[in-house]
Each structure stands twice: as structure tokens, then as C-alpha cells.
Design a protein around this motif. Sequence first.
Motif, PDB file in Angstrom:
ATOM      1  N   LYS A  21       0.849  -1.184   0.000  1.00 43.29           N
ATOM      2  CA  LYS A  21       0.000   0.000   0.000  1.00 43.29           C
ATOM      3  C   LYS A  21       0.887   1.237   0.000  1.00 43.29           C
ATOM      4  O   LYS A  21       2.006   1.211   0.500  1.00 43.29           O
ATOM      5  N   GLU A  22       0.346   2.285  -0.488  1.00 42.80           N
ATOM      6  CA  GLU A  22       1.105   3.512  -0.597  1.00 42.80           C
ATOM      7  C   GLU A  22       1.410   4.065   0.807  1.00 42.80           C
ATOM      8  O   GLU A  22       0.547   4.105   1.670  1.00 42.80           O
ATOM      9  N   GLY A  23       2.684   4.383   1.054  1.00 38.51           N
ATOM     10  CA  GLY A  23       3.106   4.939   2.332  1.00 38.51           C
ATOM     11  C   GLY A  23       3.421   3.876   3.378  1.00 38.51           C
ATOM     12  O   GLY A  23       3.673   4.201   4.538  1.00 38.51           O
ATOM     13  N   HIS A  24       3.395   2.622   2.985  1.00 37.33           N
ATOM     14  CA  HIS A  24       3.654   1.537   3.954  1.00 37.33           C
ATOM     15  C   HIS A  24       5.075   1.613   4.516  1.00 37.33           C
ATOM     16  O   HIS A  24       5.273   1.506   5.726  1.00 37.33           O
ATOM     17  N   GLU A  25       6.014   1.849   3.675  1.00 34.89           N
ATOM     18  CA  GLU A  25       7.409   1.881   4.116  1.00 34.89           C
ATOM     19  C   GLU A  25       7.658   3.049   5.065  1.00 34.89           C
ATOM     20  O   GLU A  25       8.329   2.897   6.092  1.00 34.89           O
ATOM     21  N   ALA A  26       7.071   4.188   4.796  1.00 34.50           N
ATOM     22  CA  ALA A  26       7.256   5.359   5.658  1.00 34.50           C
ATOM     23  C   ALA A  26       6.623   5.099   7.026  1.00 34.50           C
ATOM     24  O   ALA A  26       7.203   5.442   8.068  1.00 34.50           O
ATOM     25  N   ARG A  27       5.405   4.487   7.040  1.00 36.77           N
ATOM     26  CA  ARG A  27       4.763   4.166   8.314  1.00 36.77           C
ATOM     27  C   ARG A  27       5.611   3.177   9.109  1.00 36.77           C
ATOM     28  O   ARG A  27       5.758   3.295  10.326  1.00 36.77           O
ATOM     29  N   PHE A  28       6.186   2.203   8.426  1.00 41.80           N
ATOM     30  CA  PHE A  28       7.022   1.205   9.107  1.00 41.80           C
ATOM     31  C   PHE A  28       8.251   1.845   9.746  1.00 41.80           C
ATOM     32  O   PHE A  28       8.581   1.581  10.889  1.00 41.80           O
ATOM     33  N   LEU A  29       8.914   2.727   9.016  1.00 42.28           N
ATOM     34  CA  LEU A  29      10.113   3.379   9.522  1.00 42.28           C
ATOM     35  C   LEU A  29       9.813   4.283  10.712  1.00 42.28           C
ATOM     36  O   LEU A  29      10.565   4.315  11.690  1.00 42.28           O
ATOM     37  N   THR A  30       8.705   5.025  10.663  1.00 41.33           N
ATOM     38  CA  THR A  30       8.365   5.885  11.801  1.00 41.33           C
ATOM     39  C   THR A  30       8.018   5.042  13.026  1.00 41.33           C
ATOM     40  O   THR A  30       8.406   5.382  14.151  1.00 41.33           O
ATOM     41  N   ARG A  31       7.304   3.970  12.829  1.00 41.61           N
ATOM     42  CA  ARG A  31       6.952   3.100  13.958  1.00 41.61           C
ATOM     43  C   ARG A  31       8.211   2.455  14.554  1.00 41.61           C
ATOM     44  O   ARG A  31       8.346   2.335  15.779  1.00 41.61           O
TER      45      ARG A  31
END
Length: 199
Positions: A21-31
Motif C-alpha cells: 500500500k502507498e506509504g507503507h514503508e514510511a509508516r514502518f520506519l516511523t513506527r
Amino acid sequence: MAQDLRKMFEQEREQKKYSMKEGHEARFLTRLEEELQELPVPQKSKKIWWFGIAASVVVLCGLGIYFFTASSTIDPGPETQVVGNDSEASSTQTISLGDLSPDLKKIESYYVTNINLELSELEFSGDNKAIIDSFMERLAELDVEYKALNAELNNVGPNDQTINALIKNLQLRLQLLQKLKSKLNQLKSSKNEQESNII
């Protein structure tokens, strides 16, 4: 019916395209960053640092003592004996089988070690005293013969006959002790059989 599985999986991969999904990698890195910030930071203890220094000092002191005592126990040279009066001094140097070559030293140490091992494993009791005494007398004779051969080695010099006789002497001693051990085991087993028959 018979299809190649590789081709089937290849076709399936081509048909279905999997994507995140779009933005999945960014959400993972912030978490991940949030979780890492919540972890406690291990602090290096000053005690551990002092233990390391203390251990190093102990090791260095131990090595210093070892080398100091080892250097003071080194034999400065061959043993000297005074023969006759004080004006006549001569040094006698004795050689043994192990002094002739490294291979002979290995052979000698092998036999001596095994002889000592066999002697240490003997079990002395009142029942086997006579057998052990007879074997020990034979070992004493072999020891006297070994000393005579060693004296011959020093007087005449190394030759094949003397070297072979010394090795044969050590072999005979070891074989004699192995025979003694088997005799003692036979005596012990026969005694155990007699006791079991009595019971």
C-alpha cells in the motif's frame, strides 16, 4: 496433466502483481523509530571497567611471577662432580635415550608414561600381594638392566644395539605390567565367581 511446476508458478507470478500500500514503508520506519526510542539505553557500568583493569593487572602479575621463577630455575650447565682431590676437577655429563633425538624422546616418554599409568592403576590387597611382589621383583631386575644399558650408552656411546636394547627394556616393562593387570583381573573375577557360587 503433467505440467512443469516451474512454468505454472512463473505464470501465476506474472498474472498477479503484488504491491504494498502507498506509504507503507514510511509508516514502518516511523513506527520502528518510535519503538527504538522507547527502549532503555544500556549504560556502561564503571564497575565493569574497573573489573577489566583488575583482571589485566592480575594476569600481568601472574605472567611476571611465572617468568621470574622460570628464569631462576634454569639449569646453568651440566652437573659437575669432583673426582679425586681438589686440584683434579672433571665434569661428567650423562645422556639418556631421550637426549639422542626427538623421536627417541617421544618413544621414551610414551613408555615411561604408560608404565607409570599402569603402576598407578594397580589395586593392592592381601589376596594379590604375592603376585604383585613377584612381578615387582622382575620389574626391579629390568630397572637394573636399564640402568646398566644407560651406563653403556654413556661409556661406549650411542649405537643401534644399545638403543634397541633400551627400547626393548621399556617394552618389556610395559608388557609385564599389562600381564600383571590381566592376572589381577582374572584373580578378581574368579574370586567374584567363587563368592557368587557360595551365595
